[in-house]
Design an enzyme around this catalytic site. Structure first.
Site, PDB file in Angstrom:
ATOM      1  N   GLU A 319       1.020  -1.177   0.159  1.00 29.59           N
ATOM      2  CA  GLU A 319       0.106  -0.525   0.190  1.00 29.59           C
ATOM      3  C   GLU A 319       0.874   1.218  -0.230  1.00 29.59           C
ATOM      4  O   GLU A 319       0.749   2.036   0.845  1.00 29.59           O
ATOM      5  CB  GLU A 319      -1.263   0.073   1.085  1.00 29.59           C
ATOM      6  CG  GLU A 319      -2.344  -1.003   0.851  1.00 29.59           C
ATOM      7  CD  GLU A 319      -3.272  -0.367  -0.144  1.00 29.59           C
ATOM      8  OE1 GLU A 319      -2.646   0.140  -0.486  1.00 29.59           O
ATOM      9  OE2 GLU A 319      -3.435  -2.418  -0.106  1.00 29.59           O
ATOM     10  N   ASP A 475     -11.964  40.820 -20.690  1.00 29.62           N
ATOM     11  CA  ASP A 475     -12.984  40.524 -20.268  1.00 29.62           C
ATOM     12  C   ASP A 475     -12.710  41.131 -18.567  1.00 29.62           C
ATOM     13  O   ASP A 475     -11.787  40.164 -17.448  1.00 29.62           O
ATOM     14  CB  ASP A 475     -12.981  38.480 -20.020  1.00 29.62           C
ATOM     15  CG  ASP A 475     -13.651  38.349 -18.687  1.00 29.62           C
ATOM     16  OD1 ASP A 475     -14.431  38.317 -18.455  1.00 29.62           O
ATOM     17  OD2 ASP A 475     -13.371  36.592 -18.560  1.00 29.62           O
ATOM     18  N   GLU A 548     -16.493  42.145 -22.825  1.00 28.53           N
ATOM     19  CA  GLU A 548     -17.952  41.966 -21.951  1.00 28.53           C
ATOM     20  C   GLU A 548     -18.432  42.512 -20.980  1.00 28.53           C
ATOM     21  O   GLU A 548     -18.120  42.710 -19.769  1.00 28.53           O
ATOM     22  CB  GLU A 548     -17.059  40.191 -21.570  1.00 28.53           C
ATOM     23  CG  GLU A 548     -17.931  39.354 -21.324  1.00 28.53           C
ATOM     24  CD  GLU A 548     -18.113  38.338 -20.514  1.00 28.53           C
ATOM     25  OE1 GLU A 548     -17.279  37.871 -19.032  1.00 28.53           O
ATOM     26  OE2 GLU A 548     -16.438  37.780 -21.184  1.00 28.53           O
TER      27      GLU A 548
END
Length: 686
Positions: A319, A475, A548
């Site tokens: 593991e 933007d 925008e």
């Protein structure tokens, strides 16, 4: 391919051709070599079971198969210490009378008394006998025989077979033992023992993989990872002398469980007097008569210094994805030991990057990573998009008998936790990057070319080929939180008589403070970008700007007004019409065109019709950071998500940053290559 209608006839002919008892009576005779060729030494070879033959026979699969079928090595029967042994399947071979007469005729005219040829043959025979007489040959054979019989309904009464990945674990263990215990005869023993594993067609180069200093296995839950490790370690301790094995687990109870299981296995099948156990430090010592002892040490990662100062030939890390990271240095330190190998074994937990770090080894130069899952990379997208799919459709799936995988199990596990079926049960080792890889739309070669092949927009040739119109997309973001979205700006110039475009400017601007002057600050940043581009590119005559307005229409109009006043170049804006009044405002409402713009941008990148300029301008991105590299980071994060209505959505937001700059460049490129939009002077009405 053998026609099915002729198969029985051929089998009957083969059966009749084999003389009764012929193979059992046939054996190699070392004192009568066959001198088949008189060629120079460079063109001939000494075969220990034949004589002097042309060197081209080294590539003969028929000769190799025949010699191995009568090799004395495979006639020796080593009895197992426990359980029921297995016979090594050997393909029977036979020489018909006609073939024997033809062979004698070929060799009849050649002198068998050539002293030089006889010396070569004697040397080859001695080399073969030396490899068989290697002191570790019988020891390694005993290990294989004992392990094979132990796994033959002895370890588990219900099973006499193992999974392919379990066989591969045995191969990595066994062949590394050969390389450290008999390094001079390693290649010869590699060839001998590969018959035991059925690796008839595996070349020597492929076998070298098993000599690696480290290997990694990512295997789904409940598939027998620890089970096979216990079997291997138990047989190593009891069959091989002077071998030092380490076992590291992620939890103490796991290490204790493996420790107890190995003790019980040894006590059950081997004399108890040979076992010495120190439970306080997790050590087992096993001593056979007239042999040096072999040891095992079991430890956990919580005591990161528990294995320091130890000597291991084989270190199994169980593991390993869940091992504490501060324990890794002490584990990896054993790679410096010449005769040590680390085998990392783990289940997959790709819901968390910290417990999926072993998958990073997919890019290692050596083939270290071995992943067991039920979905191939080509069909991972189908698996993720179709709810009813539980396995890969491209091949006949091998599912262990003790594993149940169906649609009901998938639905139930995903109800507990979304994605648990893929990450835990299916063993999808790439699930940590599945969302990125599955939706990856821009190829790495395209990004490399975009980064390296930059256009010199300052040269006279380039200026003559570029249009004089600059396309700028803004933007805006009205926040000073640098962890959130900022104002993205992208500037693109198109080429004349071509679909090619060049990115000449990018910005990622954050407000210094939240005041009523945010529109002024954003407009000033855009004006500074236009001014810089106009200075570097005198051929640019005007700017087409789209601002925008999705976040704030009032602020977008204010930015346009201020930019119109401050821009050093004539500016035209993309306008949005008010449905109520019919007035056109200098702003752009981003909607469904975003997906089309991204598709156009992605196509341009993959087709190499979009480039960046050598003198790309950015007044806001750090001087120590290349603006193109900044943009490429966001391009790599582009993801395509299918929507329920059949359309798709594109996004490049990721944990490490936003996609403001990318969206601005995408939209600027879209407007530069599209004829559907009309840019007008400021505040022009219908």
């Amino acid at each position: 391919m053998i026609l099915s209608g002729k198969k029985r006839m051929l089998l009957d002919n083969y059966k009749n051709a084999r003389a009764p008892g012929g193979d059992d009576e046939r054996d190699w005779v070392f004192d009568r070599p066959a001198i088949v060729t008189r060629r120079d030494k460079s063109d001939r070879m000494a075969h220990p079971y034949i004589g002097i033959i042309p060197r081209t026979n080294i590539y003969s699969a028929v000769l190799d198969s025949y010699c191995k079928s009568l090799n004395p090595v495979y006639k020796e029967r080593i009895p197992p210490v426990l359980g029921t042994g297995r016979d090594v399947p050997v393909t029977p071979a036979n020489v018909t009378g006609e073939l024997a007469r033809a062979a004698r005729a070929l060799c009849g005219d050649l002198a068998s008394g050539d002293p030089e040829a006889l010396v070569e043959f004697a040397s080859a025979v001695q080399t073969q006998r030396t490899s068989r007489g290697c002191p570790v040959f019988r020891e390694l054979s005993e290990f294989l025989v004992n392990l094979a019989s132990f796994l033959n309904r002895c370890y588990s009464v219900k099973s006499d077979t193992i999974e392919p990945f379990q066989k591969q674990l045995i191969l990595h263990t066994f062949y590394f033992l050969i390389s450290i215990k008999a390094p001079h005869a390693a290649n010869t023993l590699f060839e001998v023992f590969k018959e035991y594993f059925g690796l008839f067609d595996m070349g020597r180069e492929a076998l070298q993989t098993f000599k690696q200093k480290s290997t990694v296995y990512l295997i789904p839950r409940r598939h027998g990872k620890t089970w096979i490790v216990v079997a291997i370690i138990s047989m190593l301790l009891t069959s091989v002398e002077n071998i030092h094995v380490g076992y590291v687990a992620h939890q103490k109870h796991v290490a204790n469980s493996v420790f107890a299981e190995i003790i019980n296995t040894i006590y059950r099948w081997f004399p108890a007097k040979n076992v010495y156990i120190k439970k306080e430090n997790g050590t087992i010592m096993y001593t056979n008569e007239n042999r040096r002892p072999s040891t095992l040490m079991c430890a956990t990662c919580f005591n990161k210094n528990s294995i320091r100062g130890q000597t291991f030939n084989l270190l199994y890390v169980d593991e390993a994805n869940f091992i504490k990271k501060d324990s890794l240095p002490s584990i990896l330190g054993f790679m410096l030991q010449k005769d040590a190998k680390i085998i990392f074994i783990s289940s997959v937990n790709s819901s968390d990057q910290t417990t999926s770090f072993l998958y990073n080894l997919k890019n290692a130069k050596e083939k270290m990573l071995n992943v067991v899952n039920y979905v191939c990379p080509q069909h991972r997208e189908d698996f993720s998009l179709q709810e009813s799919v539980v396995s890969c459709p491209c091949y006949r799936l091998h599912i262990p008998t003790y594993i149940a995988i169906d649609e009901n199990i998938k639905d139930t596990t995903n109800l507990f936790m979304e994605g648990a079926f893929t990450t835990e049960l299916m063993g999808d080792g790439a699930a940590a990057t599945t969302q990125t890889n599955m939706h990856k739309v821009v190829g790495e070669p395209a990004l490399v070319q975009f980064d390296l092949c930059r256009v010199d927009t300052g040269s006279p040739e380039a200026q003559r080929g570029l249009n004089p119109t600059l396309f700028l997309y803004v933007d805006p973001a009205y926040t000073n939180n640098t962890e959130a979205s900022g104002t993205g700006m992208g500037a693109v110039v198109s080429m004349k008589n071509s679909d090619r475009c060049v990115v000449v400017g990018v910005e990622h601007f954050f407000l210094k403070e939240l005041t009523g002057a945010s529109s002024l600050q954003i407009a000033s940043c855009a004006a500074a970008l236009i001014r810089s581009l106009a200075t570097l590119h005198p051929f640019v005559r005007e700017a087409h700007v789209a601002i925008e307005g999705n976040s704030s229409q009032d602020s977008a109009v204010a930015i346009a007004t201020l930019l119109h006043e401050r821009s050093p170049l004539p500016v035209k804006f993309l306008h949005h019409a008010d449905k109520a009044t019919g007035v056109q405002w200098p702003m752009y409402i981003l909607g469904a065109e975003k997906a089309r713009a991204f598709e156009t941008f992605i196509y341009a990148l993959n087709s190499n019709t979009l480039s960046c300029g050598q003198a790309i301008v950015s007044n806001t991105i750090k001087l120590s950071f290349d603006p193109v590299a900044y943009l490429i980071e966001q391009i790599r994060a582009i993801k395509c998500y299918p929507l329920k209505d059949g359309t798709v959505s594109y996004c490049a937001k990721h944990k490490g940053g936003s996609d403001d700059t990318l969206v601005a460049v995408v939209m600027a490129h879209y407007f530069a290559t599209s004829d559907r939009h009309v840019f007008k002077n400021h505040m022009k009405q219908i």
